[in-house]
Design a protein around this motif. Structure first.
Motif, short mmCIF file in Angstrom:
data_model
loop_
_atom_site.label_atom_id
_atom_site.label_comp_id
_atom_site.label_asym_id
_atom_site.label_seq_id
_atom_site.Cartn_x
_atom_site.Cartn_y
_atom_site.Cartn_z
N ARG A 1 -10.01 -3.57 -5.62
CA ARG A 1 -11.07 -4.58 -5.53
C ARG A 1 -11.62 -4.90 -6.91
O ARG A 1 -11.80 -6.06 -7.29
CB ARG A 1 -12.22 -4.09 -4.64
CG ARG A 1 -11.90 -3.99 -3.18
CD ARG A 1 -13.16 -4.01 -2.31
NE ARG A 1 -14.17 -3.04 -2.67
CZ ARG A 1 -14.18 -1.77 -2.30
NH1 ARG A 1 -13.17 -1.30 -1.56
NH2 ARG A 1 -15.16 -0.95 -2.64
N LYS B 1 0.82 -1.21 0.00
CA LYS B 1 0.00 0.00 0.00
C LYS B 1 0.86 1.27 0.00
O LYS B 1 0.32 2.37 0.01
CB LYS B 1 -0.95 -0.01 1.19
CG LYS B 1 -2.04 -1.07 1.07
CD LYS B 1 -3.15 -0.88 2.08
CE LYS B 1 -4.26 -1.90 1.84
NZ LYS B 1 -5.41 -1.72 2.75
N ASN C 1 -10.91 -7.80 -0.73
CA ASN C 1 -11.35 -7.01 0.43
C ASN C 1 -10.52 -5.75 0.61
O ASN C 1 -10.59 -5.11 1.67
CB ASN C 1 -11.25 -7.86 1.70
CG ASN C 1 -12.11 -9.10 1.64
OD1 ASN C 1 -13.26 -9.03 1.24
ND2 ASN C 1 -11.54 -10.24 2.00
N ASP C 2 -9.75 -5.38 -0.39
CA ASP C 2 -8.88 -4.22 -0.27
C ASP C 2 -9.70 -2.94 -0.08
O ASP C 2 -10.83 -2.82 -0.57
CB ASP C 2 -8.02 -4.09 -1.53
CG ASP C 2 -6.79 -3.24 -1.30
OD1 ASP C 2 -5.75 -3.80 -0.93
OD2 ASP C 2 -6.88 -2.01 -1.48
N SER C 3 -9.13 -1.99 0.62
CA SER C 3 -9.85 -0.72 0.87
C SER C 3 -9.97 0.11 -0.40
O SER C 3 -10.84 0.99 -0.48
CB SER C 3 -9.11 0.09 1.94
OG SER C 3 -7.76 0.35 1.54
N SER C 4 -9.12 -0.13 -1.39
CA SER C 4 -9.18 0.62 -2.65
C SER C 4 -10.24 0.05 -3.58
O SER C 4 -10.24 -1.15 -3.88
CB SER C 4 -7.82 0.58 -3.35
OG SER C 4 -7.93 1.03 -4.68
N GLU D 1 -2.70 3.48 -5.58
CA GLU D 1 -3.72 2.45 -5.82
C GLU D 1 -3.91 2.17 -7.30
O GLU D 1 -4.20 1.03 -7.68
CB GLU D 1 -5.05 2.85 -5.17
CG GLU D 1 -5.63 4.16 -5.67
CD GLU D 1 -6.98 4.47 -5.03
OE1 GLU D 1 -7.76 3.54 -4.79
OE2 GLU D 1 -7.25 5.66 -4.77
#
Length: 750
Positions: A497, A458, A490-493, A462
């Motif tokens: 995802r 990270k 499940n990535d926050s980006s 992204e």
């Protein structure tokens, strides 16, 4: 005599696949007041929340004056003597034998030029499009289409020029001015108008495009402002009653990354997901941006084609540090807030960076401008220079190794990349700061696992992480690697995802279908659509009963319909119907795609495969030959036709066309694999090895290719070479009992 086992996965691969379309992205490729006689203006009673620019001026006079005459204001105008900048005084311009004559008639502006039918006609100019450094001109067609001429006016040098000077364009091509590539409704209007609704009817082929204001007016950015205006008309009463003012889509306190996300809908290369933009949700609730991939980007992520800033800016450290558009640009006039290095020195230390000790150029020269080293650019539309917003440090060392461009040699054209790289080492030391591009380039050229270093960290932007995931699965990966990839679902980006879902579609295994189910309920529409698309390709049996799949699939169907005015959109509808067994419908959509663009051979390839499956061999063969006629250097068509000839027992022609496939571009591992197998059948093992060795230059460590090479070496009794090849196969697949057995027997000399 030893029998050497051939793994099932490595056997002859004839007609085991179906051509399918990766989501195609459509672009705004034009430059940016309403006139009811020309385009039907949206009824303000039906769009009451849009109140128009005039309603803003009373309270926002200063902002209006900054906006007036800006690129947004001048994005489009009615064609008249005050807006047309070109010379229409009986002037002519000839492009590759096609003559365009510009003249006035009864106060209106006209061009006489070649139309879609190949005949010359008079076309009335309805609108101007943009104003500097070029201005285009728009004409109207009977079905509601508005098209931009490819002959444009250079407003700096005051001359006519052609926007595609390097292409030989036929009158009936999609890329001609009368074709879909220059259709305002499809390519331009969404980002050059306010409250634009395309309103395309696929069955009739008619556009009923509407808008509130045809240029980029106040509400194009700030959103529908009816409630805002109403509130301030009764401000005292509302404040007395404790009523809070309604929020605008873009207000004065939007956080930096959110502001970039909101500007992205027009400043990006992207595809539409919804019928129109309704000022709700995020950018990726309505659009899907392109990744940092060829041919839009260089291999290191620098801009190549016209990409409109957004994704390149996402690459930058500035974006990561919270810098947004408004830190450099006045949001109303669009002009830079300061000139020259003064803008950069708002944040960067003058003594450290604006000095010969940093840039090694004479002060107060173009060479000493920060942007010329850190924002290299390109000309688009012939004369429109646009800069790369990734703000990268020049890397001539990468140019030496990978032939990527660099800003140093953009100016020092008489010097080599090695010279520039040596200069950098001399002045700044031998070590370069780690950058995601280092790993992307190594991933392309050396080791696929380098892509994993990008998407697993990270610390990298992204957009780079998402791009790396897509590149990672372009080559075969192990089951364990695919299983590890599921964590990024499940990535926050959002970008990561979404690209991970698409990666599993590329992998093509149904084993991971359960892990995709939660993405059908993702908070962002683009991800839900990608999940639905995955199941439509892999198989829907596991999810078709789920309500979340039904809802996401409807969003996917909407996306298909929204893009049905593109050849690629029609093709995608064909792919969808083919996947659900509606073969006649699929053929109809493929035929429409080819009718829209006679060179859209992606659809012809799928049509040819369907014809073969229906037993219409002659029709399939003729379709492949048509593609070869139009694209004689495209390897894939020769490959498919070679397979057809093999399946129909015409082995001489199969060998001929598979040989051609191996000599054309792009390199095709499957063509080399199958051609080598056929050569083996003909006992031409040395020729087979030559074909495989050439293919391995493009596809190093490809297991299928190496296995065919191993068989030929065994057939030629080349024991030592065969053992070396077998050991290489065991490095790739160390658990293979077949390879271990073969190596053991080779070592025994059996």
């Amino acid at each position: 005599m030893i029998e050497y086992f051939i793994p099932a996965a490595l056997k002859f691969s004839f007609f085991k696949h179906l051509s399918k379309l990766v989501l195609t992205v459509f672009l705004v490729s034009c430059n940016g007041i309403e006139k009811e006689a020309y385009v039907k203006v949206a009824d303000m009673d039906q769009t009451a929340s849009f109140v128009g620019t005039a309603s803003c001026i009373e309270c926002h006079q200063e902002e209006y004056e900054l906006w007036e005459n800006s690129h947004h204001d001048e994005a489009m105008k009615i064609a008249d003597s005050t807006t047309i900048l070109a010379d229409f005084n009986n002037t002519t311009f000839t492009y590759k034998g096609v003559k365009s004559s510009f003249f006035l008639k009864e106060g209106d502006y006209y061009v006489n030029t070649q139309g879609e039918d190949g005949n010359y006609s008079d076309f009335k100019i309805i609108y101007t499009f943009g104003f500097t450094p070029l201005q285009q001109y728009i004409v109207q067609f009977p079905n509601g289409e508005y098209n931009c001429l490819l002959t444009a006016w250079d407003t700096v040098e005051e001359k006519w020029f052609h926007l595609q000077p390097d292409l030989d364009i036929k009158h009936d091509e999609w890329i001609n001015w009368s074709g879909g590539s220059q259709r305002w409704n499809t390519m331009c209007a969404d980002c050059h108008s306010t409250n634009l609704q395309k309103n395309y009817d696929l069955s009739s082929g008619v556009f009923n495009t509407t808008f509130s204001e045809i240029n980029v007016a106040c509400e194009a950015c700030h959103g529908p402002s009816g409630a805002h205006v109403s509130y301030y008309k009764e401000q005292e009463e509302n404040e007395a009653n404790g009523v809070l003012p309604p929020e605008l889509y873009i207000g004065s306190s939007v956080p930096p990354k959110e502001l970039v996300d909101k500007c992205a809908r027009c400043h990006s290369r992207r595809g539409n997901l919804t019928p129109y933009f309704d000022y709700t949700g995020t950018f990726m609730d309505h659009y899907f941006p392109r990744m940092l991939e060829e041919p839009l980007y260089e291999l290191d992520g620098q801009i190549r084609d016209e990409v409109y800033v957004y994704t390149s800016f996402l690459e930058s450290k500035m974006y990561g540090l919270g810098i947004s558009c408004k830190d450099c640009h006045d949001v109303h006039s669009l002009k830079l807030k300061k000139e020259g290095n003064d803008l950069c020195l708002t944040c960067h230390i003058p003594d450290k960076y604006d000095s010969p000790e940093h840039h090694y150029h004479a002060m107060n020269t173009d060479a000493a401008l920060c942007i010329n080293c850190h924002m290299d650019g390109k000309l688009y539309m012939v004369n429109d220079y646009r800069r790369d917003h990734s703000f990268r440090i020049p890397r001539p060392d990468q140019s030496v190794t990978y032939s990527t461009p660099n800003a140093c040699n953009k100016c020092h054209t008489d010097k080599s990349a090695k010279w520039a790289s040596d200069f950098i080492v001399e002045k700044y030391g031998p070590t370069r700061a780690d950058h995601f591009s280092d790993h992307l380039l190594k991933g392309y050229m050396d080791d696929n696992q380098e892509f994993k270093k990008v998407f697993s960290s990270k610390e990298y932007p992204e957009i780079a992480r998402a791009t790396a995931i897509g590149l990672y699965v372009n080559s075969p990966i192990s089951y364990e690697d695919a299983l590890d990839l599921t964590r990024y679902l499940n990535d926050s980006s959002i970008l990561v995802r979404n690209q991970t879902v698409r990666a599993f579609e590329t992998i093509g295994s149904p084993d991971f279908a359960p892990q995709i189910v939660p993405l059908l309920k993702d908070s962002v529409r683009a991800v839900r659509i990608s999940a639905a698309h995955y199941y439509n390709v892999i198989g829907k049996s596991q999810v078709e009963h789920l309500e979340e799949f039904k809802l996401a699939n409807q969003e996917y169907m909407t996306e298909l319909e929204v893009n049905s005015d593109f050849p690629a959109g029609l093709h995608q509808l064909g792919v969808y119907n083919q996947s659900i067994g509606e073969i006649d419908k699929a053929l109809d959509f493929y035929s429409k795609a080819v009718k829209e663009d006679n060179y859209f051979n992606m659809s012809r390839i799928n049509m040819a495969l369907i014809y073969y499956q229906q037993g219409l061999v002659d029709k399939s063969e003729a379709t492949y030959l048509k593609i070869i006629e139009q694209e004689p250097e495209y390897s894939y068509t020769y490959y498919m036709l070679g397979l057809l000839y093999y399946e129909t027992n015409r082995k001489d022609k199969a060998l001929e066309y598979l040989a051609s496939a191996c000599s054309k571009e792009p390199a095709n591992a499957n063509a080399s694999y199958n051609y080598a197998l056929m050569l083996q059948q003909e006992n031409k093992n040395s020729e087979a090895i030559n074909i495989i060795d050439k293919a391995l230059e493009s596809f190093p460590n490809n297991e299928r290719l190496l296995y065919v090479k191993l068989l030929s070496e065994i057939n030629l009794n080349q024991q030592n070479r065969a053992m070396n090849t077998c050991r290489l196969l065991l490095q790739i697949n160390p658990t293979s009992s077949d390879y271990n057995q073969i190596l053991k027997r080779l070592q025994q000399g059996s």
